[in-house]
Design a protein around this motif. Structure first.
Motif, PDB file in Angstrom:
ATOM      1  N   VAL A 271       0.939  -1.143  -0.023  1.00 54.24           N
ATOM      2  CA  VAL A 271       0.104   0.189   0.007  1.00 54.24           C
ATOM      3  C   VAL A 271       0.907   1.325   0.034  1.00 54.24           C
ATOM      4  O   VAL A 271       1.763   1.338   0.962  1.00 54.24           O
ATOM      5  N   VAL A 272       0.527   2.302  -0.789  1.00 54.81           N
ATOM      6  CA  VAL A 272       1.204   3.443  -0.908  1.00 54.81           C
ATOM      7  C   VAL A 272       0.181   4.738  -0.960  1.00 54.81           C
ATOM      8  O   VAL A 272      -0.746   4.575  -1.578  1.00 54.81           O
ATOM      9  N   SER A 273       0.379   5.327  -0.056  1.00 62.57           N
ATOM     10  CA  SER A 273      -0.461   6.459   0.376  1.00 62.57           C
ATOM     11  C   SER A 273       0.262   7.706   0.538  1.00 62.57           C
ATOM     12  O   SER A 273       1.267   7.881   1.231  1.00 62.57           O
ATOM     13  N   HIS A 274      -0.030   8.828  -0.191  1.00 66.42           N
ATOM     14  CA  HIS A 274       0.542  10.083   0.032  1.00 66.42           C
ATOM     15  C   HIS A 274      -0.338  11.382  -0.055  1.00 66.42           C
ATOM     16  O   HIS A 274      -1.298  11.331  -0.990  1.00 66.42           O
ATOM     17  N   GLN A 275      -0.348  12.097   0.754  1.00 73.35           N
ATOM     18  CA  GLN A 275      -1.047  13.354   0.647  1.00 73.35           C
ATOM     19  C   GLN A 275      -0.352  14.534   0.242  1.00 73.35           C
ATOM     20  O   GLN A 275       0.633  14.932   0.837  1.00 73.35           O
ATOM     21  N   PHE A 276      -0.376  14.873  -1.094  1.00 69.03           N
ATOM     22  CA  PHE A 276       0.460  16.115  -1.695  1.00 69.03           C
ATOM     23  C   PHE A 276       0.150  17.430  -1.131  1.00 69.03           C
ATOM     24  O   PHE A 276       1.143  17.862  -1.161  1.00 69.03           O
ATOM     25  N   THR A 277      -0.775  17.755  -0.944  1.00 71.85           N
ATOM     26  CA  THR A 277      -1.247  18.846  -0.317  1.00 71.85           C
ATOM     27  C   THR A 277      -2.257  18.660   0.685  1.00 71.85           C
ATOM     28  O   THR A 277      -2.654  17.558   0.854  1.00 71.85           O
ATOM     29  N   LYS A 278      -2.942  19.981   1.373  1.00 69.33           N
ATOM     30  CA  LYS A 278      -3.859  19.545   2.179  1.00 69.33           C
ATOM     31  C   LYS A 278      -5.231  19.325   1.708  1.00 69.33           C
ATOM     32  O   LYS A 278      -5.682  18.639   2.352  1.00 69.33           O
ATOM     33  N   ASN A 279      -5.122  19.349   0.469  1.00 65.49           N
ATOM     34  CA  ASN A 279      -6.734  19.045  -0.384  1.00 65.49           C
ATOM     35  C   ASN A 279      -6.348  18.052  -1.323  1.00 65.49           C
ATOM     36  O   ASN A 279      -7.646  17.646  -2.051  1.00 65.49           O
ATOM     37  N   PHE A 280      -5.515  17.364  -1.501  1.00 63.08           N
ATOM     38  CA  PHE A 280      -5.212  16.306  -2.380  1.00 63.08           C
ATOM     39  C   PHE A 280      -4.503  15.142  -1.807  1.00 63.08           C
ATOM     40  O   PHE A 280      -3.403  15.534  -1.485  1.00 63.08           O
TER      41      PHE A 280
ATOM     42  N   PHE B 277      -3.322  10.702  -2.820  1.00 60.47           N
ATOM     43  CA  PHE B 277      -3.305   9.434  -3.702  1.00 60.47           C
ATOM     44  C   PHE B 277      -3.087   8.329  -2.910  1.00 60.47           C
ATOM     45  O   PHE B 277      -2.164   8.200  -1.988  1.00 60.47           O
ATOM     46  N   SER B 278      -3.582   7.247  -3.619  1.00 63.01           N
ATOM     47  CA  SER B 278      -3.261   6.022  -2.793  1.00 63.01           C
ATOM     48  C   SER B 278      -3.139   4.752  -3.733  1.00 63.01           C
ATOM     49  O   SER B 278      -3.982   4.940  -4.591  1.00 63.01           O
ATOM     50  N   ALA B 279      -2.406   3.882  -3.555  1.00 62.86           N
ATOM     51  CA  ALA B 279      -2.381   2.662  -4.584  1.00 62.86           C
ATOM     52  C   ALA B 279      -2.282   1.483  -3.659  1.00 62.86           C
ATOM     53  O   ALA B 279      -1.630   1.510  -2.628  1.00 62.86           O
ATOM     54  N   ASN B 280      -2.800   0.393  -3.987  1.00 61.21           N
ATOM     55  CA  ASN B 280      -2.971  -1.027  -3.265  1.00 61.21           C
ATOM     56  C   ASN B 280      -3.081  -1.924  -4.092  1.00 61.21           C
ATOM     57  O   ASN B 280      -3.541  -2.264  -5.168  1.00 61.21           O
ATOM     58  N   TRP B 281      -1.708  -2.818  -4.122  1.00 59.53           N
ATOM     59  CA  TRP B 281      -1.295  -3.770  -4.985  1.00 59.53           C
ATOM     60  C   TRP B 281      -1.466  -5.222  -4.179  1.00 59.53           C
ATOM     61  O   TRP B 281      -0.781  -5.258  -3.228  1.00 59.53           O
ATOM     62  N   ASN B 282      -2.161  -6.146  -4.614  1.00 59.13           N
ATOM     63  CA  ASN B 282      -2.464  -7.232  -3.670  1.00 59.13           C
ATOM     64  C   ASN B 282      -2.043  -8.437  -4.546  1.00 59.13           C
ATOM     65  O   ASN B 282      -2.319  -8.567  -5.902  1.00 59.13           O
ATOM     66  N   PHE B 283      -1.209  -9.435  -4.137  1.00 61.62           N
ATOM     67  CA  PHE B 283      -0.964 -10.651  -4.739  1.00 61.62           C
ATOM     68  C   PHE B 283      -1.184 -11.858  -3.911  1.00 61.62           C
ATOM     69  O   PHE B 283      -1.092 -11.851  -2.649  1.00 61.62           O
ATOM     70  N   ALA B 284      -1.597 -12.926  -4.417  1.00 65.04           N
ATOM     71  CA  ALA B 284      -2.139 -14.171  -3.623  1.00 65.04           C
ATOM     72  C   ALA B 284      -1.711 -15.280  -4.591  1.00 65.04           C
ATOM     73  O   ALA B 284      -1.852 -15.093  -5.851  1.00 65.04           O
ATOM     74  N   THR B 285      -1.264 -16.653  -3.600  1.00 65.59           N
ATOM     75  CA  THR B 285      -1.174 -17.843  -4.971  1.00 65.59           C
ATOM     76  C   THR B 285      -2.793 -18.186  -5.187  1.00 65.59           C
ATOM     77  O   THR B 285      -3.630 -17.704  -4.439  1.00 65.59           O
TER      78      THR B 285
END
Length: 147
Positions: A14-23, A25-33
């Motif tokens: 999981v990657v989450s970043h708050q670029f500004t006070k109002n914006f 972004f997040s990304a979630n990559w899942n892997f499983a057998t």
């Protein structure tokens, strides 16, 4: 036999970043057998009688041992963007993004598809195992108001 939901490996990044006070972004990559599944291994035809005594041709499917196979590995990427705005009496948030952003066809279930061909003058029946997927690329949008 292997349990249906036996997953030897699971990984989430999981990657989450708050670029500004109002914006943000997040990304979630899942892997499983893959999941353990039982598949048909053989199909043959047999002549049997129905409830009325008529002879009918039936397909007999022989299955593998319980959960003897595994589907291919499952993975997907979900991304989202959020816009925040604080007002005097309420806060609002706009969210949008994509589930399964790269449109991976993860297996959900399998079925046997029967095709009949009579172009050669003979009835030729083929049985194919078909993978069915659950979620293709799927956009989402939400609007929240907090009082």
């Amino acid at each position: 036999f292997a349990y249906k939901y036996d997953r030897r490996h699971e990984l989430s990044i999981v990657v989450s970043h708050q670029f500004t006070k109002n914006f943000a972004f997040s990304a979630n990559w899942n892997f499983a057998t893959g999941n353990a599944i039982t598949l048909p291994e053989q199909v043959y035809r047999d002549i049997q009688s129905d409830a009325y005594g008529n002879l009918v041709l039936k397909n007999i499917i022989l299955y593998s041992k319980r959960n003897a196979y595994r589907t291919r590995d499952i993975h997907r990427l979900d991304i989202s963007f959020e816009f925040f705005k604080q007002r005097k009496h309420y806060a609002r948030k706009w969210s949008f993004g994509l589930y399964n952003a790269y449109n991976r066809g993860n297996p959900y279930y399998f079925d046997v598809q029967t095709d009949n061909d009579v172009s050669t003058g003979k009835l030729i029946t083929t049985f194919n195992l078909r993978q069915n997927n659950l979620i293709p690329i799927l956009p989402f949008f939400s609007y929240n108001i907090k009082f």
